[in-house]
Design a protein around this motif. Structure first.
Motif: not given
Length: 177
Positions: A28-35, A57-60, A71-77
């Motif tokens: 989740e931190q990776i997603a946030r750091r990528l905006g 905007r970018k929303v996952i 959920q972790r796999f979904t965020v990474a996907h």
């Protein structure tokens, strides 16, 4: 160990760029750091996640009904789609089994899955964690190994087993019986 695919190399690049060298990978931190903003929603039906982006905007979106490992796999996907499939504004991903043999899973979904597997279970870290575990417990069974590594990486046992087989660290035939 197998040569990384283009999708896996992209995930390796993200991990290197963000300086991530420990597990569990903070997806989740990776997603946030990528905006990207990560939102957990009670999606109906078989929707596991989605990615929406426009100019600002970018929303996952992640299905809050699913297990934490899913959920972790979904965020990474979805981060995979974010990084690799730049031309598309919206992805809606449904919870389906990936089956590459029958051609039912499209290329972008296979790429996002490969990216997610590398991001969550990096080939640079899986062997080290495996050796660390085996050094402490030489008599561990393969199912125990898979289960313990899955807990360490915060992924499902099925995802870890598949990853170990893909990395050539686990013989699929030894699991039969």
């Amino acid at each position: 160990m197998s040569t990384p695919s283009a999708a896996e190399r992209k995930a390796i690049g993200v991990l290197e760029r963000l300086g991530i060298v420990e597990v569990p990978v903070p997806v989740e931190q990776i997603a946030r750091r990528l905006g990207a903003q990560v939102a957990y929603e009670d999606f109906d039906g078989d929707i596991s996640g989605m990615l929406f982006r426009d100019e600002g905007r970018k929303v996952i979106g992640v299905n809050s009904r699913h297990a934490p490992t899913r959920q972790r796999f979904t965020v990474a996907h979805e981060v995979g789609h974010l990084e690799m499939h730049k031309g598309q504004r919206v992805f809606i991903d449904r919870f389906v089994r990936v089956n590459m043999r029958d051609g039912q899973t499209n290329l972008e979904e296979r790429q996002a899955n490969a990216f997610a597997a590398e991001l969550l279970m990096p080939r640079a870290l899986v062997p080290d964690e495996t050796e660390r575990l085996l050094a402490r417990h030489r008599d561990v069974t393969q199912p125990e190994l898979v289960s313990t590594l899955a807990q360490r990486f915060q992924v499902s046992p099925a995802a870890m087993q598949y990853r170990l087989m893909n990395l050539g660290m686990l013989d699929p035939y030894s699991l039969a019986g």
